[in-house]
Design a protein around this motif. Structure first.
Motif, PDB file in Angstrom:
ATOM      1  N   LEU A  10       0.905  -1.179   0.316  1.00  0.00           N
ATOM      2  CA  LEU A  10      -0.075   0.057   0.066  1.00  0.00           C
ATOM      3  C   LEU A  10       0.898   1.325  -0.196  1.00  0.00           C
ATOM      4  N   ILE A  19      -2.597   0.334  -4.478  1.00  0.00           N
ATOM      5  CA  ILE A  19      -2.481  -1.090  -3.689  1.00  0.00           C
ATOM      6  C   ILE A  19      -2.236  -2.037  -4.838  1.00  0.00           C
ATOM      7  N   MET A  25      -7.098  -8.946  -3.013  1.00  0.00           N
ATOM      8  CA  MET A  25      -7.146  -8.140  -1.876  1.00  0.00           C
ATOM      9  C   MET A  25      -8.849  -7.956  -1.647  1.00  0.00           C
ATOM     10  N   GLU A  26      -9.035  -7.707  -0.546  1.00  0.00           N
ATOM     11  CA  GLU A  26     -10.439  -7.388  -0.398  1.00  0.00           C
ATOM     12  C   GLU A  26     -10.671  -6.151   0.694  1.00  0.00           C
ATOM     13  N   PHE A  27     -11.730  -5.602   0.546  1.00  0.00           N
ATOM     14  CA  PHE A  27     -12.047  -4.437   1.518  1.00  0.00           C
ATOM     15  C   PHE A  27     -13.155  -5.002   2.522  1.00  0.00           C
ATOM     16  N   ASP A  29     -15.786  -4.311   5.819  1.00  0.00           N
ATOM     17  CA  ASP A  29     -16.278  -3.360   6.607  1.00  0.00           C
ATOM     18  C   ASP A  29     -15.997  -3.719   8.071  1.00  0.00           C
ATOM     19  N   THR A  35     -17.770  -8.075   3.147  1.00  0.00           N
ATOM     20  CA  THR A  35     -16.639  -7.856   1.959  1.00  0.00           C
ATOM     21  C   THR A  35     -17.570  -6.810   1.307  1.00  0.00           C
ATOM     22  N   SER A  38     -14.005  -7.485  -3.774  1.00  0.00           N
ATOM     23  CA  SER A  38     -12.809  -8.304  -3.634  1.00  0.00           C
ATOM     24  C   SER A  38     -12.630  -8.576  -4.871  1.00  0.00           C
TER      25      SER A  38
END
Length: 110
Positions: A10, A19, A25-27, A29, A35, A38
């Motif tokens: 990052l 990134i 990768m996954e974001f 909460d 998720t 992703s």
């Protein structure tokens, strides 16, 4: 500022944040553990977060690009687009349309 663990990095710079990761990768909460986004197609089908209609990237790698049955899939490129697959590329749809402002090359390597 650069945070790196293995091949995942990052970078926070003055005019951009990037990134990069060889493993995806996954974001998530942090409150709900849901998720939001992703790159893992097998689990999450590369869904964009709700309300996001456009993904604007310089380079993307994925195993599959798809739209739902009632929506068009539009891929717009300012320069050059290369679509390739290790085991071929399959394009299906009710209508398939390529529009170019300049030259277009469709090439079969083998």
């Amino acid at each position: 500022i650069v945070f790196q663990q293995g091949t995942t990095k990052l970078s926070v710079e003055k005019d951009k944040t990037s990134i990069t990761s060889d493993i995806g990768m996954e974001f998530v909460d942090p409150r709900t553990q849901n998720t939001l986004f992703s790159t893992d197609y097998e689990t999450h089908e590369f869904h964009l977060p709700s309300g996001v209609k456009i993904l604007n990237v310089q380079k993307a790698s994925t195993e599959r690009i798809t739209s739902n049955a009632t929506s068009d899939l539009n891929i717009k490129v300012d320069g050059r687009a290369i679509v390739r697959g290790n085991e071929g590329v399959f394009i299906t749809g009710k209508t398939i349309e390529f529009r170019m402002g300049g030259n277009m090359e469709l090439k079969a390597v083998s």
